[in-house]
Design an enzyme around this catalytic site. Structure first.
Site, PDB file in Angstrom:
ATOM      1  CB  SER A 185      -1.040   0.198   1.043  1.00 47.74           C
ATOM      2  OG  SER A 185      -1.565  -1.135   1.402  1.00 47.74           O
ATOM      3  N   GLY A 198       4.656   7.293   3.034  1.00 47.29           N
ATOM      4  CA  GLY A 198       5.179   6.441   1.901  1.00 47.29           C
ATOM      5  C   GLY A 198       4.644   5.092   1.688  1.00 47.29           C
ATOM      6  CB  CYS A 216      -6.239   0.949   0.883  1.00 48.44           C
ATOM      7  SG  CYS A 216      -4.666   0.437   1.476  1.00 48.44           S
TER       8      CYS A 216
END
EC number: 2.3.1.181
Length: 277
Positions: A185, A198, A216
């Site tokens: 991810s 990041g 997500c």
């Protein structure tokens, strides 16, 4: 929290944080970014870009526009609102988290360039590991990014046409592959042309933590880890200090990713064409 800094060259530094709690790590990352912004604006100083390699203690983080509805179950693991993009995800031991503290303007990168470099670096390293015959448990699995959903996903080659008439093809990079799930991810924050936050890559973590969320923001998204597809070393116990000689270690995969990102930062690896929608 152990903190080790290693300058690779005058424009690129790696920093290692182990057993790191989320809030102090985020605060330090934001503070460093604000310092770099001030130095550039006030003194015209270009400071070295930094790659933070982080082993987080267990935590769920919810992005700026994150919706609480994607948290399906409350557990003992902390849930922290943060300022990156994206929805809810989990960080913890066995997952490789890499924060990119980059001056995008000095690099000549757009935000899209940053995202693509991050995805393609993960693709490069995951595919190298998946294709290594000494460690691979499957020869038909490959890693790919998707234009419609940030991150890196694993795909399997489709069986022969007459054997998959009833199978559903799910957002494949091409017609002969089927998506198995998500391995990595990403979520960044950009402030005055400087990036932070990041990527998170599942290496040999316990995936059960993802059962409490829609990862997500995608309900039913299958999360995957590299150790299910390649042979990876486990931390030695007091009874068993013998490691499998041809197995990958967490540290080896980490170094492969650092090396790939460093080459991209130096302009030695160019972006490939973006993944199809």
């Amino acid at each position: 929290m152990e903190n080790i800094t290693q300058p690779l060259n005058e424009t690129f530094i790696t920093k290692y944080l182990s057993a790191a709690d989320y809030n102090p790590t985020h605060d330090a990352m934001l503070e460093r970014t604000l310092e770099r912004i001030a130095l550039k604006k006030e003194q015209g100083v270009r400071t070295p870009d930094e790659l933070w390699i982080v082993d987080h203690n267990d935590v769920y983080t919810l992005g700026q526009a994150g919706k609480e509805e994607h948290i399906l179950q409350r557990t003992d693991t902390p849930i922290i609102k943060t300022d990156r993009g994206g929805q809810v995800t989990w960080h913890g031991h066995g997952q490789l988290v890499v924060y990119w503290l980059f001056d995008l303007h000095s690099l000549g990168w757009s935000v899209r360039n940053l995202v693509s470099h991050a995805e393609q670096a993960i693709e490069d390293v995951m595919n190298e590991c998946l294709q290594d015959s000494d460690v691979s448990k499957s020869d038909n699995i490959s890693a790919h990014a998707r234009r419609d959903a940030p991150g890196v996903y694993l795909y399997a080659d489709m069986p022969e046409p007459d054997s998959h008439a009833d199978m559903q093809i799910n957002d494949t990079p091409d017609d002969d592959k089927i998506m198995l799930g998500k391995m990595a991810s990403l979520g960044f924050k950009i402030k005055h042309g400087f990036s932070y936050h990041g990527i998170a890559v599942n290496l040999n973590c316990d995936l059960s933590a993802f059962n409490a969320i829609n990862p997500c923001g995608y309900a039913g998204m299958q999360m995957l880890r590299l150790s299910d597809f390649v042979t990876m070393q486990k931390a030695p116990s007091a009874q068993d200090t013998q490691q499998i000689s041809n197995a990958l270690s967490y540290e080896q995969v980490t170094q492969k990713l650092i090396d790939n990102i460093a080459k991209r930062h130096a302009g030695l690896i160019e972006l490939r064409a973006l993944a199809p929608k």
